[in-house]
Design a protein around this motif. Structure first.
Motif, PDB file in Angstrom:
ATOM      1  N   SER A   1     -15.635  -3.994  -8.121  1.00 39.34           N
ATOM      2  CA  SER A   1     -14.663  -3.095  -7.518  1.00 39.34           C
ATOM      3  C   SER A   1     -14.224  -1.976  -8.454  1.00 39.34           C
ATOM      4  N   ARG A   2     -14.364  -2.190  -9.787  1.00 44.07           N
ATOM      5  CA  ARG A   2     -13.824  -1.173 -10.693  1.00 44.07           C
ATOM      6  C   ARG A   2     -14.843  -0.067 -10.929  1.00 44.07           C
ATOM      7  N   LYS A   3     -14.571   1.090 -10.389  1.00 46.05           N
ATOM      8  CA  LYS A   3     -15.462   2.231 -10.537  1.00 46.05           C
ATOM      9  C   LYS A   3     -14.637   3.443 -10.926  1.00 46.05           C
ATOM     10  N   PRO A   4     -15.242   4.371 -11.713  1.00 45.90           N
ATOM     11  CA  PRO A   4     -14.475   5.564 -12.055  1.00 45.90           C
ATOM     12  C   PRO A   4     -14.051   6.316 -10.797  1.00 45.90           C
ATOM     13  N   TRP A   5     -12.838   6.786 -10.802  1.00 53.49           N
ATOM     14  CA  TRP A   5     -12.249   7.646  -9.763  1.00 53.49           C
ATOM     15  C   TRP A   5     -11.879   6.912  -8.475  1.00 53.49           C
ATOM     16  N   ILE A   6     -12.364   5.683  -8.267  1.00 53.81           N
ATOM     17  CA  ILE A   6     -12.034   4.971  -7.033  1.00 53.81           C
ATOM     18  C   ILE A   6     -10.770   4.134  -7.280  1.00 53.81           C
ATOM     19  N   LEU A   7      -9.742   4.352  -6.482  1.00 52.12           N
ATOM     20  CA  LEU A   7      -8.484   3.628  -6.663  1.00 52.12           C
ATOM     21  C   LEU A   7      -8.670   2.162  -6.267  1.00 52.12           C
ATOM     22  N   PRO A   8      -8.274   1.234  -7.134  1.00 55.18           N
ATOM     23  CA  PRO A   8      -8.440  -0.186  -6.797  1.00 55.18           C
ATOM     24  C   PRO A   8      -7.351  -0.636  -5.819  1.00 55.18           C
ATOM     25  N   VAL A   9      -7.715  -1.490  -4.859  1.00 57.78           N
ATOM     26  CA  VAL A   9      -6.704  -2.054  -3.966  1.00 57.78           C
ATOM     27  C   VAL A   9      -6.403  -3.508  -4.335  1.00 57.78           C
ATOM     28  N   SER A  10      -7.254  -4.069  -5.223  1.00 58.90           N
ATOM     29  CA  SER A  10      -7.049  -5.436  -5.737  1.00 58.90           C
ATOM     30  C   SER A  10      -6.725  -6.442  -4.627  1.00 58.90           C
ATOM     31  N   ILE A  11      -7.802  -6.863  -3.937  1.00 63.40           N
ATOM     32  CA  ILE A  11      -7.633  -7.755  -2.797  1.00 63.40           C
ATOM     33  C   ILE A  11      -7.596  -9.210  -3.247  1.00 63.40           C
TER      34      ILE A  11
ATOM     35  N   ARG B   1      -2.620  -3.762  -4.835  1.00 62.68           N
ATOM     36  CA  ARG B   1      -2.343  -2.458  -5.462  1.00 62.68           C
ATOM     37  C   ARG B   1      -2.325  -1.354  -4.418  1.00 62.68           C
ATOM     38  N   PRO B   2      -1.502  -0.325  -4.673  1.00 62.06           N
ATOM     39  CA  PRO B   2      -1.405   0.773  -3.707  1.00 62.06           C
ATOM     40  C   PRO B   2      -2.555   1.763  -3.868  1.00 62.06           C
ATOM     41  N   GLY B   3      -3.787   1.276  -3.704  1.00 61.39           N
ATOM     42  CA  GLY B   3      -4.959   2.123  -3.920  1.00 61.39           C
ATOM     43  C   GLY B   3      -5.417   2.861  -2.672  1.00 61.39           C
ATOM     44  N   LEU B   4      -4.729   2.631  -1.554  1.00 62.42           N
ATOM     45  CA  LEU B   4      -5.034   3.393  -0.340  1.00 62.42           C
ATOM     46  C   LEU B   4      -3.859   4.324  -0.088  1.00 62.42           C
ATOM     47  N   GLN B   5      -4.080   5.613  -0.389  1.00 65.60           N
ATOM     48  CA  GLN B   5      -3.024   6.606  -0.202  1.00 65.60           C
ATOM     49  C   GLN B   5      -3.096   7.128   1.229  1.00 65.60           C
TER      50      GLN B   5
ATOM     51  N   THR C   1       2.485  -1.916   0.230  1.00 69.87           N
ATOM     52  CA  THR C   1       1.197  -1.230   0.198  1.00 69.87           C
ATOM     53  C   THR C   1       0.634  -1.219   1.626  1.00 69.87           C
ATOM     54  N   LEU C   2      -0.326  -0.353   1.881  1.00 73.55           N
ATOM     55  CA  LEU C   2      -0.909  -0.296   3.227  1.00 73.55           C
ATOM     56  C   LEU C   2      -1.853  -1.484   3.444  1.00 73.55           C
ATOM     57  N   GLN C   3      -1.721  -2.142   4.563  1.00 73.60           N
ATOM     58  CA  GLN C   3      -2.616  -3.244   4.946  1.00 73.60           C
ATOM     59  C   GLN C   3      -3.038  -2.958   6.374  1.00 73.60           C
ATOM     60  N   PRO C   4      -3.877  -1.924   6.565  1.00 68.61           N
ATOM     61  CA  PRO C   4      -4.131  -1.421   7.915  1.00 68.61           C
ATOM     62  C   PRO C   4      -4.772  -2.458   8.843  1.00 68.61           C
ATOM     63  N   HIS C   5      -5.524  -3.420   8.257  1.00 71.32           N
ATOM     64  CA  HIS C   5      -6.178  -4.434   9.093  1.00 71.32           C
ATOM     65  C   HIS C   5      -5.175  -5.445   9.644  1.00 71.32           C
ATOM     66  N   ARG C   6      -3.933  -5.377   9.167  1.00 71.54           N
ATOM     67  CA  ARG C   6      -2.907  -6.298   9.659  1.00 71.54           C
ATOM     68  C   ARG C   6      -1.848  -5.571  10.493  1.00 71.54           C
ATOM     69  N   SER C   7      -2.053  -4.250  10.724  1.00 72.35           N
ATOM     70  CA  SER C   7      -1.058  -3.451  11.447  1.00 72.35           C
ATOM     71  C   SER C   7      -1.463  -3.309  12.909  1.00 72.35           C
ATOM     72  N   PRO C   8      -0.475  -3.141  13.791  1.00 73.00           N
ATOM     73  CA  PRO C   8      -0.804  -2.919  15.203  1.00 73.00           C
ATOM     74  C   PRO C   8      -1.454  -1.550  15.431  1.00 73.00           C
ATOM     75  N   SER C   9      -1.169  -0.570  14.548  1.00 73.53           N
ATOM     76  CA  SER C   9      -1.842   0.739  14.644  1.00 73.53           C
ATOM     77  C   SER C   9      -2.012   1.279  13.242  1.00 73.53           C
ATOM     78  N   LEU C  10      -2.954   2.205  13.055  1.00 77.13           N
ATOM     79  CA  LEU C  10      -3.268   2.668  11.701  1.00 77.13           C
ATOM     80  C   LEU C  10      -2.128   3.470  11.071  1.00 77.13           C
ATOM     81  N   ARG C  11      -1.185   3.975  11.884  1.00 76.53           N
ATOM     82  CA  ARG C  11      -0.085   4.717  11.270  1.00 76.53           C
ATOM     83  C   ARG C  11       1.215   3.904  11.251  1.00 76.53           C
ATOM     84  N   THR C  12       1.107   2.585  11.404  1.00 76.76           N
ATOM     85  CA  THR C  12       2.287   1.716  11.398  1.00 76.76           C
ATOM     86  C   THR C  12       2.238   0.793  10.189  1.00 76.76           C
TER      87      THR C  12
END
Ligand SMILES: [Zn+2]
Ligand SMILES: [Zn+2]
Length: 396
Positions: free
Chosen positions: A102-112, A119-123, A166-177
Protein backbone atom coordinates in the motif's frame (compact mmCIF):
# COMPACT_ATOMS: atom_id res chain seq x y z
CA UNK A 1 -34.52 -6.78 -6.44
CA UNK A 2 -33.86 -10.49 -5.92
CA UNK A 3 -31.60 -12.54 -8.15
CA UNK A 4 -30.30 -16.09 -8.08
CA UNK A 5 -26.79 -16.51 -6.67
CA UNK A 6 -25.30 -17.32 -10.10
CA UNK A 7 -26.00 -13.82 -11.43
CA UNK A 8 -23.25 -12.37 -9.21
CA UNK A 9 -20.59 -14.86 -10.19
CA UNK A 10 -21.09 -15.30 -13.95
CA UNK A 11 -23.62 -13.13 -15.79
CA UNK A 12 -23.55 -9.36 -16.37
CA UNK A 13 -25.02 -7.41 -13.47
CA UNK A 14 -28.53 -5.97 -13.96
CA UNK A 15 -27.23 -2.42 -13.31
CA UNK A 16 -24.09 -1.26 -15.12
CA UNK A 17 -23.25 2.47 -14.80
CA UNK A 18 -20.67 4.22 -16.97
CA UNK A 19 -17.51 5.32 -15.13
CA UNK A 20 -17.42 9.09 -14.51
CA UNK A 21 -14.47 11.38 -15.20
CA UNK A 22 -11.45 10.48 -13.01
CA UNK A 23 -13.63 8.14 -10.92
CA UNK A 24 -12.07 5.74 -8.41
CA UNK A 25 -12.80 2.02 -8.84
CA UNK A 26 -14.14 1.84 -5.26
CA UNK A 27 -16.54 4.71 -6.05
CA UNK A 28 -17.68 2.93 -9.22
CA UNK A 29 -18.42 -0.29 -7.33
CA UNK A 30 -20.28 1.58 -4.59
CA UNK A 31 -22.43 3.36 -7.19
CA UNK A 32 -23.10 0.00 -8.87
CA UNK A 33 -24.23 -1.48 -5.53
CA UNK A 34 -26.45 1.53 -4.77
CA UNK A 35 -27.99 1.21 -8.27
CA UNK A 36 -28.86 -2.40 -7.40
CA UNK A 37 -30.40 -1.23 -4.10
CA UNK A 38 -27.73 -3.16 -2.19
CA UNK A 39 -25.29 -2.18 0.52
CA UNK A 40 -21.80 -2.10 -1.07
CA UNK A 41 -20.43 -4.74 1.32
CA UNK A 42 -23.43 -7.05 0.67
CA UNK A 43 -22.88 -6.61 -3.07
CA UNK A 44 -19.14 -7.36 -3.03
CA UNK A 45 -19.71 -10.32 -0.70
CA UNK A 46 -22.32 -11.69 -3.16
CA UNK A 47 -19.80 -11.41 -6.02
CA UNK A 48 -16.53 -12.37 -4.34
CA UNK A 49 -17.67 -14.17 -1.21
CA UNK A 50 -17.29 -12.89 2.31
CA UNK A 51 -13.97 -14.58 3.05
CA UNK A 52 -11.92 -11.95 1.21
CA UNK A 53 -13.51 -8.63 2.05
CA UNK A 54 -13.11 -6.56 -1.11
CA UNK A 55 -13.40 -3.29 0.83
CA UNK A 56 -10.89 -4.70 3.29
CA UNK A 57 -8.29 -3.95 0.59
CA UNK A 58 -7.32 -0.69 -1.06
CA UNK A 59 -8.57 -1.78 -4.50
CA UNK A 60 -7.91 1.68 -5.98
CA UNK A 61 -4.25 1.18 -5.13
CA UNK A 62 -4.05 -2.41 -6.27
CA UNK A 63 -6.77 -4.51 -7.93
CA UNK A 64 -5.81 -8.18 -8.56
CA UNK A 65 -6.39 -9.46 -12.11
CA UNK A 66 -9.18 -11.81 -10.95
CA UNK A 67 -11.08 -8.84 -9.48
CA UNK A 68 -10.65 -6.83 -12.68
CA UNK A 69 -11.87 -9.79 -14.80
CA UNK A 70 -14.97 -10.32 -12.67
CA UNK A 71 -15.87 -6.61 -12.86
CA UNK A 72 -15.37 -6.79 -16.65
CA UNK A 73 -17.84 -9.69 -16.89
CA UNK A 74 -20.32 -7.97 -14.61
CA UNK A 75 -20.21 -4.56 -16.28
CA UNK A 76 -19.22 -5.26 -19.90
CA UNK A 77 -16.37 -2.75 -19.55
CA UNK A 78 -12.96 -3.54 -21.05
CA UNK A 79 -10.34 -4.54 -18.42
CA UNK A 80 -8.16 -1.54 -19.31
CA UNK A 81 -11.10 0.81 -18.60
CA UNK A 82 -11.46 -0.78 -15.16
CA UNK A 83 -7.70 -0.57 -14.49
CA UNK A 84 -7.98 3.07 -15.56
CA UNK A 85 -10.03 3.72 -12.41
CA UNK A 86 -7.11 2.58 -10.21
CA UNK A 87 -3.72 4.27 -9.76
CA UNK A 88 -2.25 1.94 -12.37
CA UNK A 89 -2.13 4.58 -15.17
CA UNK A 90 0.14 6.70 -12.92
CA UNK A 91 2.58 3.81 -12.47
CA UNK A 92 5.35 5.34 -14.58
CA UNK A 93 4.75 9.06 -14.11
CA UNK A 94 4.63 8.85 -10.32
CA UNK A 95 7.19 6.03 -10.19
CA UNK A 96 4.88 3.87 -8.05
CA UNK A 97 5.70 0.54 -9.66
CA UNK A 98 3.56 -2.58 -9.89
CA UNK A 99 3.79 -3.57 -6.26
CA UNK A 100 0.66 -4.49 -4.39
CA UNK A 101 1.92 -3.01 -1.13
CA UNK A 102 0.00 0.00 0.00
CA UNK A 103 2.88 2.42 0.60
CA UNK A 104 3.66 4.22 -2.63
CA UNK A 105 5.09 7.67 -3.30
CA UNK A 106 2.40 10.36 -3.63
CA UNK A 107 -0.50 7.99 -2.86
CA UNK A 108 -2.22 8.89 0.43
CA UNK A 109 -2.51 5.84 2.70
CA UNK A 110 -5.95 4.98 4.11
CA UNK A 111 -4.54 2.25 6.40
CA UNK A 112 -7.32 -0.31 6.30
CA UNK A 113 -7.89 -2.61 9.27
CA UNK A 114 -10.65 -5.12 8.40
CA UNK A 115 -13.20 -2.75 6.78
CA UNK A 116 -12.12 0.36 8.67
CA UNK A 117 -10.14 3.27 7.17
CA UNK A 118 -7.83 4.48 9.94
CA UNK A 119 -6.10 7.33 8.09
CA UNK A 120 -7.72 10.28 6.33
CA UNK A 121 -6.15 9.36 2.98
CA UNK A 122 -9.33 9.92 0.98
CA UNK A 123 -9.81 13.66 0.57
CA UNK A 124 -12.83 15.34 -0.96
CA UNK A 125 -13.97 18.67 -2.35
CA UNK A 126 -17.25 19.74 -0.71
CA UNK A 127 -18.08 21.87 -3.76
CA UNK A 128 -17.61 18.91 -6.15
CA UNK A 129 -20.10 16.94 -4.04
CA UNK A 130 -22.49 19.91 -4.05
CA UNK A 131 -22.43 20.24 -7.85
CA UNK A 132 -22.31 16.52 -8.82
CA UNK A 133 -25.60 15.27 -10.30
CA UNK A 134 -24.36 11.82 -9.19
CA UNK A 135 -21.85 12.29 -6.36
CA UNK A 136 -18.66 10.24 -6.82
CA UNK A 137 -15.04 9.99 -5.63
CA UNK A 138 -12.10 11.13 -7.76
CA UNK A 139 -8.69 9.50 -8.19
CA UNK A 140 -7.03 12.91 -7.74
CA UNK A 141 -8.40 13.03 -4.18
CA UNK A 142 -5.91 10.35 -3.16
CA UNK A 143 -2.81 12.30 -4.26
CA UNK A 144 -0.53 13.87 -1.63
CA UNK A 145 0.34 16.94 -3.74
CA UNK A 146 -3.37 17.71 -4.31
CA UNK A 147 -4.61 19.79 -1.39
CA UNK A 148 -7.11 22.04 -3.18
CA UNK A 149 -9.75 21.53 -5.89
CA UNK A 150 -8.53 23.19 -9.08
CA UNK A 151 -12.07 23.33 -10.50
CA UNK A 152 -13.78 25.07 -7.58
CA UNK A 153 -10.65 26.67 -6.08
CA UNK A 154 -11.59 25.46 -2.62
CA UNK A 155 -9.60 23.54 -0.02
CA UNK A 156 -9.89 19.76 0.19
CA UNK A 157 -11.20 18.22 3.43
CA UNK A 158 -9.94 14.88 4.71
CA UNK A 159 -12.51 14.37 7.48
CA UNK A 160 -16.22 14.88 8.00
CA UNK A 161 -16.66 18.59 8.89
CA UNK A 162 -19.37 17.64 11.43
CA UNK A 163 -17.82 14.75 13.41
CA UNK A 164 -14.17 14.55 12.16
CA UNK A 165 -14.55 10.92 11.02
CA UNK A 166 -12.47 9.68 8.09
CA UNK A 167 -14.47 8.87 4.95
CA UNK A 168 -15.80 5.29 4.80
CA UNK A 169 -17.85 5.55 1.61
CA UNK A 170 -18.56 1.79 1.42
CA UNK A 171 -20.42 2.08 4.73
CA UNK A 172 -22.42 5.24 3.86
CA UNK A 173 -25.95 5.37 2.46
CA UNK A 174 -24.68 7.80 -0.22
CA UNK A 175 -21.24 8.90 -1.39
CA UNK A 176 -21.72 12.44 -0.06
CA UNK A 177 -22.98 11.35 3.39
CA UNK A 178 -20.77 10.73 6.44
CA UNK A 179 -21.04 7.07 7.46
CA UNK A 180 -20.67 7.95 11.13
CA UNK A 181 -22.91 10.97 11.82
CA UNK A 182 -25.02 11.00 8.64
CA UNK A 183 -23.96 14.61 7.99
CA UNK A 184 -23.82 16.02 4.45
CA UNK A 185 -20.24 16.30 3.13
CA UNK A 186 -21.27 18.74 0.40
CA UNK A 187 -20.87 22.48 0.92
CA UNK A 188 -19.30 25.68 -0.38
CA UNK A 189 -15.86 24.87 1.08
CA UNK A 190 -13.07 27.25 2.14
CA UNK A 191 -11.51 29.36 -0.57
CA UNK A 192 -8.04 28.11 -1.56
CA UNK A 193 -4.99 30.37 -2.01
CA UNK A 194 -4.22 31.36 -5.57
CA UNK A 195 -0.65 30.09 -5.24
CA UNK A 196 -1.84 26.59 -4.27
CA UNK A 197 -4.43 26.45 -7.06
CA UNK A 198 -1.81 27.44 -9.66
CA UNK A 199 0.77 24.98 -8.31
CA UNK A 200 -1.73 22.10 -8.05
CA UNK A 201 -2.86 22.77 -11.63
CA UNK A 202 0.77 22.55 -12.75
CA UNK A 203 1.19 19.23 -10.90
CA UNK A 204 -2.01 17.83 -12.45
CA UNK A 205 -0.98 18.99 -15.91
CA UNK A 206 2.44 17.34 -15.53
CA UNK A 207 0.76 14.07 -14.54
CA UNK A 208 -1.52 14.25 -17.60
CA UNK A 209 1.27 15.16 -20.05
CA UNK A 210 4.02 12.92 -18.66
CA UNK A 211 6.51 15.79 -18.80
CA UNK A 212 6.93 19.45 -17.89
CA UNK A 213 9.29 22.38 -18.22
CA UNK A 214 11.74 22.51 -15.37
CA UNK A 215 14.61 24.98 -14.93
CA UNK A 216 14.10 26.00 -18.55
CA UNK A 217 14.21 22.46 -19.99
CA UNK A 218 11.71 19.66 -20.57
CA UNK A 219 11.84 16.90 -17.97
CA UNK A 220 9.92 13.62 -17.58
CA UNK A 221 7.12 13.67 -15.02
CA UNK A 222 8.63 10.89 -12.91
CA UNK A 223 11.89 12.81 -12.51
CA UNK A 224 10.07 16.06 -11.80
CA UNK A 225 7.91 14.43 -9.14
CA UNK A 226 10.95 12.83 -7.52
CA UNK A 227 12.59 16.25 -7.23
CA UNK A 228 9.42 17.85 -5.84
CA UNK A 229 9.00 15.06 -3.29
CA UNK A 230 12.62 15.47 -2.18
CA UNK A 231 12.18 19.23 -1.69
CA UNK A 232 9.00 18.60 0.31
CA UNK A 233 10.78 16.00 2.47
CA UNK A 234 13.67 18.44 3.14
CA UNK A 235 11.14 20.92 4.58
CA UNK A 236 9.55 18.29 6.84
CA UNK A 237 12.29 15.94 8.05
CA UNK A 238 15.84 16.09 9.30
CA UNK A 239 18.02 18.40 11.33
CA UNK A 240 18.11 21.13 8.70
CA UNK A 241 14.38 21.27 7.98
CA UNK A 242 13.74 24.07 10.45
CA UNK A 243 16.55 26.27 9.11
CA UNK A 244 15.36 25.68 5.56
CA UNK A 245 11.77 26.63 6.45
CA UNK A 246 12.96 29.73 8.27
CA UNK A 247 15.18 30.85 5.41
CA UNK A 248 12.39 30.21 2.88
CA UNK A 249 9.76 32.01 4.96
CA UNK A 250 12.11 34.94 5.65
CA UNK A 251 12.95 35.52 1.99
CA UNK A 252 9.82 34.29 0.19
CA UNK A 253 7.00 34.34 2.77
CA UNK A 254 4.97 31.35 3.94
CA UNK A 255 4.66 29.58 7.27
CA UNK A 256 7.78 28.15 8.99
CA UNK A 257 6.02 26.46 11.95
CA UNK A 258 7.13 22.80 12.34
CA UNK A 259 4.79 20.22 10.86
CA UNK A 260 2.51 18.25 13.09
CA UNK A 261 3.78 14.68 12.66
CA UNK A 262 3.90 11.67 14.93
CA UNK A 263 7.42 10.48 13.95
CA UNK A 264 10.75 12.20 13.46
CA UNK A 265 10.94 11.05 9.86
CA UNK A 266 7.53 11.20 8.22
CA UNK A 267 6.84 10.61 4.53
CA UNK A 268 4.85 13.57 3.18
CA UNK A 269 1.97 11.20 2.38
CA UNK A 270 1.36 10.74 6.11
CA UNK A 271 0.70 14.44 6.81
CA UNK A 272 -2.93 15.51 7.10
CA UNK A 273 -4.34 17.86 4.50
CA UNK A 274 -4.01 21.06 6.56
CA UNK A 275 -0.30 20.38 7.08
CA UNK A 276 0.25 19.39 3.45
CA UNK A 277 -1.33 22.67 2.36
CA UNK A 278 1.25 24.61 4.42
CA UNK A 279 3.97 22.35 3.04
CA UNK A 280 3.06 22.73 -0.64
CA UNK A 281 2.68 26.47 -0.22
CA UNK A 282 6.39 26.54 0.76
CA UNK A 283 7.29 24.05 -2.00
CA UNK A 284 5.53 26.26 -4.57
CA UNK A 285 7.56 29.28 -3.42
CA UNK A 286 10.82 27.29 -3.71
CA UNK A 287 9.94 25.95 -7.18
CA UNK A 288 9.50 29.45 -8.60
CA UNK A 289 12.51 30.44 -10.74
CA UNK A 290 14.13 27.08 -10.01
CA UNK A 291 17.02 26.63 -9.35
CA UNK A 292 18.28 30.13 -8.46
CA UNK A 293 15.89 30.79 -5.61
CA UNK A 294 16.08 27.31 -4.20
CA UNK A 295 19.87 27.22 -4.32
CA UNK A 296 20.04 30.64 -2.68
CA UNK A 297 17.72 29.69 0.16
CA UNK A 298 19.57 26.38 0.71
CA UNK A 299 22.88 28.22 0.95
CA UNK A 300 21.40 30.64 3.47
CA UNK A 301 20.10 27.74 5.53
CA UNK A 302 23.39 25.82 5.38
CA UNK A 303 21.78 23.02 3.37
CA UNK A 304 24.31 21.65 0.88
CA UNK A 305 24.20 19.20 -1.98
CA UNK A 306 24.96 16.17 0.19
CA UNK A 307 21.97 16.96 2.45
CA UNK A 308 19.63 17.55 -0.46
CA UNK A 309 20.31 14.30 -2.30
CA UNK A 310 20.53 12.13 0.85
CA UNK A 311 18.49 8.89 0.57
CA UNK A 312 17.49 9.81 -2.97
CA UNK A 313 19.20 6.93 -4.81
CA UNK A 314 19.82 8.01 -8.41
CA UNK A 315 19.90 11.79 -8.43
CA UNK A 316 18.07 13.16 -11.50
CA UNK A 317 20.54 14.93 -13.79
CA UNK A 318 18.41 18.07 -13.77
CA UNK A 319 18.70 18.37 -9.99
CA UNK A 320 22.38 17.48 -9.97
CA UNK A 321 23.11 20.20 -12.49
CA UNK A 322 21.21 22.78 -10.44
CA UNK A 323 23.03 21.79 -7.27
CA UNK A 324 26.50 22.17 -8.80
CA UNK A 325 26.06 25.89 -8.31
CA UNK A 326 25.46 25.24 -4.63
CA UNK A 327 28.79 23.46 -4.18
CA UNK A 328 30.91 25.88 -6.15
CA UNK A 329 29.96 29.35 -5.01
CA UNK A 330 28.92 30.55 -1.63
CA UNK A 331 25.61 32.35 -1.82
CA UNK A 332 25.60 36.02 -0.91
CA UNK A 333 22.11 37.14 0.05
CA UNK A 334 21.39 40.59 -1.37
CA UNK A 335 20.99 43.69 0.75
CA UNK A 336 17.20 43.45 0.36
CA UNK A 337 17.19 39.78 1.40
CA UNK A 338 19.19 40.53 4.56
CA UNK A 339 16.83 43.39 5.37
CA UNK A 340 13.81 41.08 4.85
CA UNK A 341 15.44 38.44 7.09
CA UNK A 342 16.05 41.07 9.83
CA UNK A 343 12.42 42.20 9.62
CA UNK A 344 11.30 38.58 9.81
CA UNK A 345 13.39 37.94 12.93
CA UNK A 346 12.00 41.07 14.61
CA UNK A 347 8.48 39.89 13.81
CA UNK A 348 8.89 36.38 15.23
CA UNK A 349 11.62 36.87 17.88
CA UNK A 350 11.37 40.59 18.68
CA UNK A 351 15.04 41.19 17.80
CA UNK A 352 17.38 40.50 14.86
CA UNK A 353 20.60 39.54 16.62
CA UNK A 354 23.93 39.08 14.84
CA UNK A 355 23.90 35.34 15.62
CA UNK A 356 20.43 34.72 14.16
CA UNK A 357 21.02 36.86 11.08
CA UNK A 358 24.33 35.12 10.49
CA UNK A 359 22.52 31.75 10.60
CA UNK A 360 20.16 32.93 7.89
CA UNK A 361 22.49 35.04 5.72
CA UNK A 362 25.94 33.68 6.54
CA UNK A 363 27.95 35.07 3.65
CA UNK A 364 26.67 38.65 3.58
CA UNK A 365 28.51 40.01 6.58
CA UNK A 366 28.46 43.64 5.51
CA UNK A 367 24.69 43.69 5.12
CA UNK A 368 24.28 41.79 8.40
CA UNK A 369 26.13 44.53 10.28
CA UNK A 370 23.93 47.07 8.59
CA UNK A 371 20.59 45.51 9.55
CA UNK A 372 21.29 43.71 12.83
CA UNK A 373 19.94 44.86 16.18
CA UNK A 374 22.31 45.23 19.13
CA UNK A 375 21.36 43.36 22.25
CA UNK A 376 22.97 46.08 24.39
CA UNK A 377 23.00 49.77 23.62
CA UNK A 378 26.17 50.93 21.85
CA UNK A 379 27.87 54.15 22.85
CA UNK A 380 29.59 54.39 19.47
CA UNK A 381 29.31 52.11 16.40
CA UNK A 382 31.70 49.17 16.59
CA UNK A 383 34.79 49.07 14.41
CA UNK A 384 33.34 46.20 12.40
CA UNK A 385 30.06 48.02 11.80
CA UNK A 386 31.94 51.12 10.60
CA UNK A 387 34.02 48.96 8.26
CA UNK A 388 30.91 47.23 6.96
CA UNK A 389 29.16 50.52 6.28
CA UNK A 390 32.27 51.83 4.49
CA UNK A 391 32.25 48.75 2.20
CA UNK A 392 28.54 49.19 1.50
CA UNK A 393 29.02 52.88 0.64
CA UNK A 394 31.96 52.17 -1.63
CA UNK A 395 29.82 49.61 -3.52
CA UNK A 396 27.16 52.17 -4.41
ZN1 LIG B 1 -14.35 20.70 -6.49
ZN1 LIG C 1 -19.67 12.84 10.33
Amino acid sequence: MRFGAEIWTSAPWPYRPQPLSDELLSSYLIRTAHGLSMRPVTFTNAVWGSRDLLFGQDIDNYAPAAVIDRIATGTGLAPHAILGMTFSPWRDDLDIGERSISRKPWILPVSIVSNDRRRPGLQFCPACFASDPRPYLRRTWRLAFATVCTIHKVEFCDRCPHCRSTLQPHRSPSLRTCYSCGGDLAGAGNQASRRLVTQTRAFEQTLRDGWTDFAGKPIYAYLYFRIVRQIAALLVNGKRAEKLRQAAAAALGGDDVPFNKPNARQPVEYLHVVERRRLFDLVARLLEDFPERFVGICAQAGVWRSHIVKDMGDVPFELDEALCALDRTPYYPTDAEVRAAAEYLRRVKGIATYRELKALCSESRAAIYKYMDYEREQTSPSKRRLEALKILHSQK
